[in-house]
Motif scaffolding. Structure first.
Motif, short mmCIF file in Angstrom:
data_model
loop_
_atom_site.label_atom_id
_atom_site.label_comp_id
_atom_site.label_asym_id
_atom_site.label_seq_id
_atom_site.Cartn_x
_atom_site.Cartn_y
_atom_site.Cartn_z
N TRP A 158 -4.18 -8.41 -5.44
CA TRP A 158 -3.48 -7.31 -6.08
C TRP A 158 -3.60 -6.07 -5.23
CZ3 TRP A 158 -0.31 -8.07 -10.05
CH2 TRP A 158 -0.48 -9.22 -10.81
N PRO A 207 -3.68 -2.08 -4.78
CA PRO A 207 -4.15 -1.02 -5.68
C PRO A 207 -3.01 -0.17 -6.22
CG PRO A 207 -5.39 -1.01 -3.62
CD PRO A 207 -4.24 -1.94 -3.45
N GLY A 208 -3.08 0.13 -7.50
CA GLY A 208 -2.15 1.06 -8.12
C GLY A 208 -0.96 0.40 -8.78
N GLU A 239 -3.01 -0.21 7.06
CA GLU A 239 -3.57 0.94 6.32
C GLU A 239 -4.23 1.95 7.26
OE1 GLU A 239 -5.08 -0.10 2.09
OE2 GLU A 239 -5.67 -1.81 3.36
N TYR A 250 -7.02 4.10 3.13
CA TYR A 250 -6.90 2.95 2.24
C TYR A 250 -6.02 3.26 1.03
CZ TYR A 250 -10.59 0.89 5.01
OH TYR A 250 -11.33 0.40 6.05
N LEU A 251 -5.23 2.27 0.66
CA LEU A 251 -4.34 2.40 -0.49
C LEU A 251 -5.12 2.74 -1.76
CD1 LEU A 251 -1.30 2.22 -0.81
CD2 LEU A 251 -1.55 -0.21 -1.29
N GLU A 252 -6.37 2.31 -1.82
CA GLU A 252 -7.21 2.63 -2.98
C GLU A 252 -7.36 4.14 -3.15
OE1 GLU A 252 -8.24 0.43 -0.66
OE2 GLU A 252 -8.72 -1.43 -1.69
N ASP A 253 -7.44 4.86 -2.02
CA ASP A 253 -7.58 6.32 -2.09
C ASP A 253 -6.33 6.96 -2.68
OD1 ASP A 253 -10.09 6.07 -0.96
OD2 ASP A 253 -9.36 6.42 1.08
N ARG A 274 -4.23 5.41 -4.68
CA ARG A 274 -4.25 5.02 -6.09
C ARG A 274 -5.14 5.95 -6.90
NH1 ARG A 274 -7.81 0.41 -7.32
NH2 ARG A 274 -9.26 2.01 -6.62
N ASP A 275 -6.32 6.23 -6.38
CA ASP A 275 -7.25 7.09 -7.11
C ASP A 275 -6.67 8.47 -7.34
OD1 ASP A 275 -8.98 4.97 -7.15
OD2 ASP A 275 -10.32 5.77 -5.62
N THR A 288 -2.57 7.45 -9.44
CA THR A 288 -2.59 6.66 -10.68
C THR A 288 -3.70 7.11 -11.61
OG1 THR A 288 -1.71 4.77 -9.47
CG2 THR A 288 -2.68 4.32 -11.62
N ARG A 289 -4.88 7.32 -11.06
CA ARG A 289 -6.00 7.74 -11.90
C ARG A 289 -6.03 9.25 -12.09
NH1 ARG A 289 -10.71 3.83 -9.47
NH2 ARG A 289 -9.86 1.90 -10.30
#
Length: 150
Positions: free
Chosen positions: A97, A99-100, A119, A123-126, A128-129, A132-133
């Motif tokens: 999956w 992120p986001g 990336e 990172y895509l997580e950053d 997303r954070d 999205t969050r």
């Protein structure tokens, strides 16, 4: 899916690869474009030359769950969040999956290309954070472009 859609999807994924920063993959894509139109699965084969044709073919032939759309190795799932907004989730064979959640199909495919491109801008997580969050909304294409440029 029509050839026009596949070519359009390929263009979006290539833009994402450019944002992701892999010079090697971008060069391979540019060279492959000279040989003919790109499709998502052809781009994936370039990005995953280490997987070999049999591995990619095995991943491409896995069953597609009901309600999702397959674009090469990526699968786009519809999502209706608690506020009723329409968004998409994205999973990709070999990555899991992403992120986001993504506001549009284009944003999801751009993110997929970004991951294929390595990336390189973070990172895509950053992202997303932050989006999205933090802002509590799905990621749009402009979010990813701005993230990659910073």
């Amino acid at each position: 899916m029509t050839n026009g859609t596949l070519l359009s999807d390929a263009e979006i994924i290539v833009r994402g690869i450019g944002l992701g920063g892999s010079a090697d993959i971008a060069a391979a894509v540019r060279t492959a474009e000279l040989e003919g139109p790109l499709t998502p699965d052809r781009i994936e084969r370039l990005a995953h030359s280490d997987w070999g044709p049999a591995r990619v073919e095995e991943l491409l032939t896995r069953p597609v769950p009901e309600g999702c759309e397959q674009v090469g190795l990526a699968r786009i799932y519809p999502l209706v969040d608690q506020r009723g907004s329409d968004a998409r989730l994205l999973a990709a064979s070999g990555y899991g999956w992403l992120p986001g959640s993504y506001a549009t199909r284009e944003a999801a495919l751009l993110a997929y290309g970004y991951v294929l491109g390595g990336e390189g801008s973070g990172y895509l997580e950053d992202l997303r954070d932050k989006i999205t969050r933090g802002e509590r909304r799905p990621i749009v294409a402009d979010d990813l472009v701005a993230f990659a440029r910073n």
